[in-house]
Design an enzyme around this catalytic site. Structure first.
Site, PDB file in Angstrom:
ATOM      1  CG  ASP A 175       6.676   7.282 -72.771  1.00  0.00           C
ATOM      2  OD1 ASP A 175       5.991   6.941 -71.461  1.00  0.00           O
ATOM      3  OD2 ASP A 175       7.107   7.257 -72.937  1.00  0.00           O
ATOM      4  CE  LYS A 195       7.492   1.378 -68.571  1.00  0.00           C
ATOM      5  NZ  LYS A 195       7.958   1.968 -69.650  1.00  0.00           N
ATOM      6  N   GLY A 217       3.859   7.180 -66.753  1.00  0.00           N
ATOM      7  CA  GLY A 217       1.950   7.316 -66.706  1.00  0.00           C
ATOM      8  C   GLY A 217       2.203   5.695 -67.505  1.00  0.00           C
ATOM      9  CG  HIS A 218       2.949   2.394 -66.239  1.00  0.00           C
ATOM     10  ND1 HIS A 218       3.772   0.883 -65.279  1.00  0.00           N
ATOM     11  CD2 HIS A 218       3.981   2.806 -66.904  1.00  0.00           C
ATOM     12  CE1 HIS A 218       4.948   1.729 -65.266  1.00  0.00           C
ATOM     13  NE2 HIS A 218       4.468   2.958 -66.247  1.00  0.00           N
ATOM     14  CD  GLN A 263      10.754   5.663 -64.781  1.00  0.00           C
ATOM     15  OE1 GLN A 263      11.173   5.082 -64.110  1.00  0.00           O
ATOM     16  NE2 GLN A 263       9.311   6.669 -64.970  1.00  0.00           N
TER      17      GLN A 263
HETATM   18  P1  GDP Z   1       4.427   2.316 -70.491  1.00  0.00           P
HETATM   19  O1  GDP Z   1       4.757   3.771 -70.174  1.00  0.00           O
HETATM   20  O2  GDP Z   1       4.830   1.336 -71.308  1.00  0.00           O
HETATM   21  O3  GDP Z   1       3.420   1.888 -69.841  1.00  0.00           O
HETATM   22  O4  GDP Z   1       3.384   2.846 -72.098  1.00  0.00           O
HETATM   23  P2  GDP Z   1       2.467   3.837 -72.307  1.00  0.00           P
HETATM   24  O5  GDP Z   1       1.516   4.023 -71.552  1.00  0.00           O
HETATM   25  O6  GDP Z   1       3.063   5.141 -71.259  1.00  0.00           O
HETATM   26  O7  GDP Z   1       2.073   4.292 -73.471  1.00  0.00           O
HETATM   27  C1  GDP Z   1       2.112   3.164 -74.440  1.00  0.00           C
HETATM   28  C2  GDP Z   1       0.949   3.987 -75.270  1.00  0.00           C
HETATM   29  O8  GDP Z   1       0.601   3.178 -76.665  1.00  0.00           O
HETATM   30  C3  GDP Z   1      -0.413   4.075 -74.634  1.00  0.00           C
HETATM   31  O9  GDP Z   1      -1.299   4.863 -75.287  1.00  0.00           O
HETATM   32  C4  GDP Z   1      -1.340   2.774 -74.786  1.00  0.00           C
HETATM   33  O10 GDP Z   1      -2.561   2.787 -75.401  1.00  0.00           O
HETATM   34  C5  GDP Z   1      -0.646   2.536 -76.385  1.00  0.00           C
HETATM   35  N1  GDP Z   1      -0.791   0.819 -77.080  1.00  0.00           N
HETATM   36  C6  GDP Z   1       0.221   0.297 -76.268  1.00  0.00           C
HETATM   37  N2  GDP Z   1       0.305  -1.253 -77.039  1.00  0.00           N
HETATM   38  C7  GDP Z   1       0.079  -0.223 -78.244  1.00  0.00           C
HETATM   39  C8  GDP Z   1      -0.023  -1.052 -79.728  1.00  0.00           C
HETATM   40  O11 GDP Z   1      -0.183  -2.201 -79.768  1.00  0.00           O
HETATM   41  N3  GDP Z   1      -0.435  -0.698 -80.741  1.00  0.00           N
HETATM   42  C9  GDP Z   1      -0.926   0.271 -80.738  1.00  0.00           C
HETATM   43  N4  GDP Z   1      -1.496   1.884 -81.743  1.00  0.00           N
HETATM   44  N5  GDP Z   1      -0.644   1.386 -79.777  1.00  0.00           N
HETATM   45  C10 GDP Z   1      -0.457   0.750 -78.410  1.00  0.00           C
HETATM   46  P1  IMO Z   2       6.948   5.054 -67.910  1.00  0.00           P
HETATM   47  O1  IMO Z   2       6.819   4.436 -67.108  1.00  0.00           O
HETATM   48  C1  IMO Z   2       9.430   8.498 -71.032  1.00  0.00           C
HETATM   49  C2  IMO Z   2      11.920  10.798 -68.784  1.00  0.00           C
HETATM   50  C3  IMO Z   2      11.672  12.113 -68.450  1.00  0.00           C
HETATM   51  C4  IMO Z   2      12.972  12.491 -68.727  1.00  0.00           C
HETATM   52  C5  IMO Z   2      13.748  11.631 -67.835  1.00  0.00           C
HETATM   53  C6  IMO Z   2      13.885  11.900 -66.120  1.00  0.00           C
HETATM   54  O2  IMO Z   2       5.887   5.855 -68.846  1.00  0.00           O
HETATM   55  O3  IMO Z   2       7.944   4.459 -69.479  1.00  0.00           O
HETATM   56  P2  IMO Z   2      12.436  12.284 -63.878  1.00  0.00           P
HETATM   57  O4  IMO Z   2      11.090  12.709 -64.254  1.00  0.00           O
HETATM   58  O5  IMO Z   2      12.219  10.749 -64.223  1.00  0.00           O
HETATM   59  O6  IMO Z   2      13.295  12.957 -63.276  1.00  0.00           O
HETATM   60  O7  IMO Z   2      12.913  12.421 -66.103  1.00  0.00           O
HETATM   61  O8  IMO Z   2      13.317  10.258 -67.981  1.00  0.00           O
HETATM   62  N1  IMO Z   2      11.249  10.088 -67.878  1.00  0.00           N
HETATM   63  C7  IMO Z   2      10.361   9.061 -68.934  1.00  0.00           C
HETATM   64  N2  IMO Z   2      10.228   8.471 -70.239  1.00  0.00           N
HETATM   65  N3  IMO Z   2       8.090   7.188 -70.217  1.00  0.00           N
HETATM   66  C8  IMO Z   2       8.783   7.775 -68.923  1.00  0.00           C
HETATM   67  O9  IMO Z   2       7.660   6.607 -67.571  1.00  0.00           O
HETATM   68  C9  IMO Z   2       9.427   7.833 -67.991  1.00  0.00           C
HETATM   69  N4  IMO Z   2       9.609   9.054 -66.692  1.00  0.00           N
HETATM   70  C10 IMO Z   2      10.614   9.324 -66.725  1.00  0.00           C
HETATM   71  O10 IMO Z   2      11.218  12.286 -69.731  1.00  0.00           O
HETATM   72  O11 IMO Z   2      13.934  12.763 -69.860  1.00  0.00           O
HETATM   73 MG    MG Z   3       4.179   5.813 -69.976  1.00  0.00          MG
END
Ligand code: GDP
Ligand code: IMO
Ligand code: MG
Length: 421
Positions: free
Chosen positions: A14, A17, A41-42, A223
């Protein structure tokens, strides 16, 4: 020789990416996911719209690029269909843009049930998985019992499925786990038919041919490094290799064809699910990071645990991945903080160390360095030079400690809120 550039997370996932892949995609012709599955979840935001991608690469919104789901990915046909149909409804028909590797493994309905059953059996030591069947699917892959996307094209497909299901049922019986998959199974059989609308390819051949043809490729990680099955905080990890080496096995490219490695980190840390987190904050500051940063899981909605930036962990991740450029996200979340802390070492049993330890469960006391906050709205900045001095000191300290330049700074969730140096 064209190489594959890689974007991957350096923390516990998270990091942002999805946003960065979307921002960098215009530089590439192909975007490919190399591991993970719908546990990811991107999030992407642009033109006032927000999208969350789980299995589909984050390059699909930058017009006409080829997007590949690589062999290292595990694919749930039901969730994939829901994701693709939702995108189609919002005007993004992917059938010509998206290809799927024959060798990607399929998440079966019983894999999801097994995930829940194994978690229940672990009781208080549960991993806190996303419940998407990731662990059981990779387990079947490694134990040579898996079912692959290419199997859908085989006349024996139903038999292969029945054999896998029977094996899973036996395990579930031994765990005394009750469940009903009638509806999910019906959806799954419809969804695997839907999958056949997409090009199902020998992705390793296509990817290498694209490179030979001088096409540029961006590999998108899911991840983060600290969730890697080998190098993460085991056993509280996911079941794939999230690190750079995963690109070689997850796409079929040779190590010498890896180019830039972009490592993404948040200006602080978050973690969702169980497991060690040395710099976790249980106070008001942790609450602030969570509420200002909207730190709730994009897939499960779970509250993310929050804490200060951990340079011990970050340097470890940089080493494992051979990171060549850093990308710092969510700096804006700390705009109003008086003081910002960064862990530069740990104290474990009275001993100071700068190594990420094997045993991450014990009492790890972070040693902090404090920085004065920048106390201004970073979201207004348009060039690196405009950042306040206090913020630049924070960035430059990270560069100094890691020896890697911070090339991109994200100051908000929108595509446009990105400063490239
Ligand atoms: P990923 O799994 O690595 O793609 O990241 P996620 O989408 O799960 O979580 C990142 C969260 O931070 C999302 O809700 C993005 O919209 C938000 N986000 C990304 N970059 C920034 C930033 O620079 N500032 C803020 N405030 N939010 C951001
Ligand atoms: P993105 O790509 C954050 C965590 C789960 C759990 C562990 C194992 O959005 O960054 P799994 O379902 O993979 O067997 O769970 O890994 N986890 C993540 N945490 N971002 C993710 O993906 C994750 N994918 C798995 O919460 O702790
Ligand atoms: Mg994510």
């Amino acid at each position: 020789m064209k190489k594959v550039d890689v974007i991957l997370g350096l923390q516990w996932g998270d990091e942002g990416k999805g946003k960065v892949v979307d921002v960098l995609t215009p530089r590439y012709e192909v975007v490919a996911r190399f591991q993970g599955g719908p546990n990811a979840g991107h999030t992407l935001e642009f033109n006032g719209e927000k999208y969350v991608l789980r299995s589909i690469p984050s390059g699909i919104f930058q017009g006409g690029k080829t997007n590949i789901i690589g062999n290292g990915v595990v694919l749930d046909a039901v969730l994939f269909r829901a994701e693709a149909e939702e995108l189609a409804r919002s005007g993004h028909d992917l059938t010509r843009q998206l290809c799927i590797s024959k060798k990607a493994h399929l998440i079966l309905p019983t894999h999801r049930i097994l995930d829940a059953a194994y978690e229940a059996a672990k009781g208080s030591s549960k991993i806190g998985t996303t419940g998407k069947g990731i662990g059981p699917t990779y387990t079947d892959k490694v134990s040579r019992n898996g079912m692959r996307v290419g199997d859908l094209l085989s006349p024996d497909f139903r038999e292969i499925y029945a054999r896998a299901k029977a094996r899973h049922e036996q395990i579930l019986r031994s765990l005394n786990y009750t469940y009903d998959i009638t509806e999910l199974e019906a959806q799954w059989f419809e969804a695997v038919e839907y999958l056949k609308r997409f090009r199902i390819i020998d992705s390793e051949y296509e990817i290498n041919a694209l490179l030979d043809d001088d096409k540029s490729i961006l590999a998108e990680g899911a991840q983060g490094t600290l969730l890697d099955v080998d190098f993460g905080s085991y056993p509280f990890v996911t079941s794939s290799n999230t690190v750079c080496a995963g690109v070689c096995t997850g796409l079929g490219v040779a190590p010498r064809r890896i180019g830039e490695v972009y490592g993404i980190f948040k200006a602080y840390c978050t973690r969702v699910g169980s497991g060690p987190f040395p710099t976790e904050l249980f106070d008001q500051t942790g609450e602030q990071l969570c509420s200002i940063g909207h730190e709730f899981g994009a897939v499960t909605g779970r509250r993310r645990r929050c804490g200060w930036l951990d340079l011990v962990a970050l340097k470890y991740s940089i080493m494992i991945n051979g990171v060549t450029q850093l990308i710092m996200m969510k700096s804006d979340v700390m705009n109003d903080f008086d003081t910002i802390k960064v862990a530069t070492a740990y104290e474990i049993d009275g001993e100071r160390t700068t190594r990420f330890p094997f045993e991450t469960e014990g009492d790890i006391k972070p040693v902090y360095r404090e920085f004065p906050g920048w106390k201004c709205d970073l979201r207004k900045v348009t060039r690196y030079e405009e950042f306040p001095e206090a913020f630049k000191r924070y960035v430059e300290f990270i560069e100094q400690e890691t020896g890697v330049p911070v090339k991109i700074i994200s100051i908000g969730p929108d595509r446009g809120e990105t400063i490239v140096r």
